[in-house]
Enzyme design. Structure first.
Site, PDB file in Angstrom:
ATOM      1  N   ASP A 169      -3.922  11.575   8.433  1.00  0.00           N
ATOM      2  CA  ASP A 169      -2.523  11.156   8.310  1.00  0.00           C
ATOM      3  C   ASP A 169      -1.590  12.307   8.674  1.00  0.00           C
ATOM      4  O   ASP A 169      -1.548  13.315   7.958  1.00  0.00           O
ATOM      5  CB  ASP A 169      -2.267  10.702   6.871  1.00  0.00           C
ATOM      6  CG  ASP A 169      -0.942   9.980   6.713  1.00  0.00           C
ATOM      7  OD1 ASP A 169      -0.020  10.264   7.479  1.00  0.00           O
ATOM      8  OD2 ASP A 169      -0.844   9.137   5.803  1.00  0.00           O
ATOM      9  N   HIS A 203      -0.096   0.592  13.734  1.00  0.00           N
ATOM     10  CA  HIS A 203       0.911   1.479  13.151  1.00  0.00           C
ATOM     11  C   HIS A 203       1.287   2.604  14.120  1.00  0.00           C
ATOM     12  O   HIS A 203       2.468   2.950  14.252  1.00  0.00           O
ATOM     13  CB  HIS A 203       0.374   2.060  11.839  1.00  0.00           C
ATOM     14  CG  HIS A 203       1.346   2.933  11.120  1.00  0.00           C
ATOM     15  ND1 HIS A 203       2.332   2.445  10.298  1.00  0.00           N
ATOM     16  CD2 HIS A 203       1.508   4.286  11.123  1.00  0.00           C
ATOM     17  CE1 HIS A 203       3.045   3.433   9.805  1.00  0.00           C
ATOM     18  NE2 HIS A 203       2.568   4.575  10.284  1.00  0.00           N
TER      19      HIS A 203
END
Length: 402
Positions: free
Chosen positions: A224, A313
């Site tokens: 991330d 995403h």
């Protein structure tokens, strides 16, 4: 960087010797000679991986913004008391400046009731910002350009207990004890001016098994933050820092408390999980090819279909789909026992020079279409203007409050 790391290693060596001595004492004096020979033969313990850094608090920017994600992060929001006007806000900032200068250097803050909890080489940073309620005729007069509250998003399910705030403290470090002590000291010193609104803690592992820095993973197991601009580069400066005016050197911060549905996420296949974000789970590399830090290829196709799904995403948040807009993101994972059971999620922190022109359009794009919306829900939201940095002899917010 402080040179006190040598002192810490010396201290750890002292502890090791003391423990060995205590153990030898159990067996009596006859073991003393063999203990000494064992110490001669045993390799010295490598404590270098344990030592953190002492981060100087001064400079044109508050150093916690660009610092690597710490192991422990606490975000604390406070509400100003009705009587806290511009002068009082200035007095609070002077008090906090003294706290920041002491605690980040491993010294007790003035009036500290537990001075032995102030620790050097703790990677400790303390970043201070103000919320929309800190602006007005009696307080700060002018917010930075593009600062405001994040408008409601269709998928938000916000809870008042995690929203808003007139002030924010972003306290980060390598251990929860040092961070908790700093938060306690700062909140106590703010008592004449403000009251606690909410407090959130999370953790992040940005260190690989060999001690090397890595991007880190959220609780879905995703790497991330791979697309972040790198601190120290022109792209980072352009993305994060307010370039001019009284807020030059500051930035803006959005805090989103994102609940993650781990149970239903676990029901997906690995391919489904990777398709939802557009990156590989094992190393964070784009599904379109290359390494983790390579850009995704939005045009890549396979079998007549986009390799990066239209609702992935990584596609929906990509600058190429958002007019070149970027943010600098950090995360802190949290797990919390609640009345309804265990809640897991991410304390998402977004830094950008212009909140309304950078964060909001990207968030709207994700709100409109993002595969991850099925497993993530924002339950808290707050926005803050992060004060510019300060130099020794000055104080936080002086150009704005003096």
């Amino acid at each position: 960087m402080s040179t006190s790391g040598v002192g810490r290693r010396g201290f750890l060596g002292y502890v090791g010797t003391a423990v060995a001595g205590a153990a030898a004492g159990v067996g009596g004096a006859t073991l003393a000679g063999s203990s000494s020979r064992a110490e001669d033969q045993a390799p010295a313990a490598d404590t270098s991986a344990w030592a953190g850094r002492t981060i100087a608090p001064h400079g044109p920017h508050q150093p916690g913004v660009a610092a690597a994600p710490a192991h422990v992060t606490e975000l604390v929001a406070l509400d100003l008391l009705a009587g806290t006007d511009r002068d009082a806000l200035g007095r609070l900032m002077r008090v906090w400046t003294g706290d920041v200068e002491a605690l980040t250097q491993g010294r007790p803050a003035p009036g500290d009731t537990a001075p032995w909890l102030a620790t050097a080489n703790a990677d400790l940073t303390i970043t201070v910002g103000v919320g929309p309620g800190a602006f007005g005729p009696r307080r700060l007069r002018t917010p930075p350009p593009g600062f405001g509250e994040v408008p409601p998003m269709r998928h938000d399910r916000l809870q008042e207990r995690w929203n808003g705030g007139d002030l924010v403290l972003h306290v980060a470090g390598r251990d929860a004890t040092t961070v908790a002590h700093a938060v306690r000291r700062l909140v106590a010193d703010a008592a004449p001016f403000a009251t606690l609104r909410w407090r959130q803690q999370g953790s992040w592992n940005g260190t690989g098994p060999q001690g090397q820095p890595v991007t880190g993973r959220n609780l879905f197991g995703q790497v991330d933050g791979s697309a972040n601009p790198r601190p120290g580069t022109p792209l980072f400066d352009q993305t994060v820092w307010i370039p001019d005016g009284p807020w030059a050197g500051g930035t803006t911060l959005v805090v989103r408390r994102i609940r993650m549905d781990l149970d239903t996420w676990d029901e997906l296949t690995r391919d489904e999980q990777e398709q939802s974000v557009g990156r590989r789970l094992d190393d964070g590399a784009p599904l379109s090819g290359g390494g983790e830090l390579d850009d995704i290829d939005l045009r890549a196709r396979s079998g007549g279909r986009p390799v990066i799904a239209r609702d992935a995403h990584a596609r929906r948040s990509h600058p190429g789909l958002n007019g070149g807009r970027r943010i600098f993101r950090k995360g802190a994972n949290y797990v919390l026992d609640t009345e309804r059971g265990v809640e897991s999620g991410l304390l998402f922190q977004s830094f950008q020079a212009d909140l309304l022109d950078q964060f909001v359009p990207i968030q709207r794009s994700l709100d409109e279409l993002d595969s991850l919306n099925e497993w993530t829900t924002a339950i808290g939201s707050a926005s803050f203007a992060v004060l510019p940095g300060f130099e020794a002899g000055s104080w936080l917010g002086e150009p704005l409050l003096a």
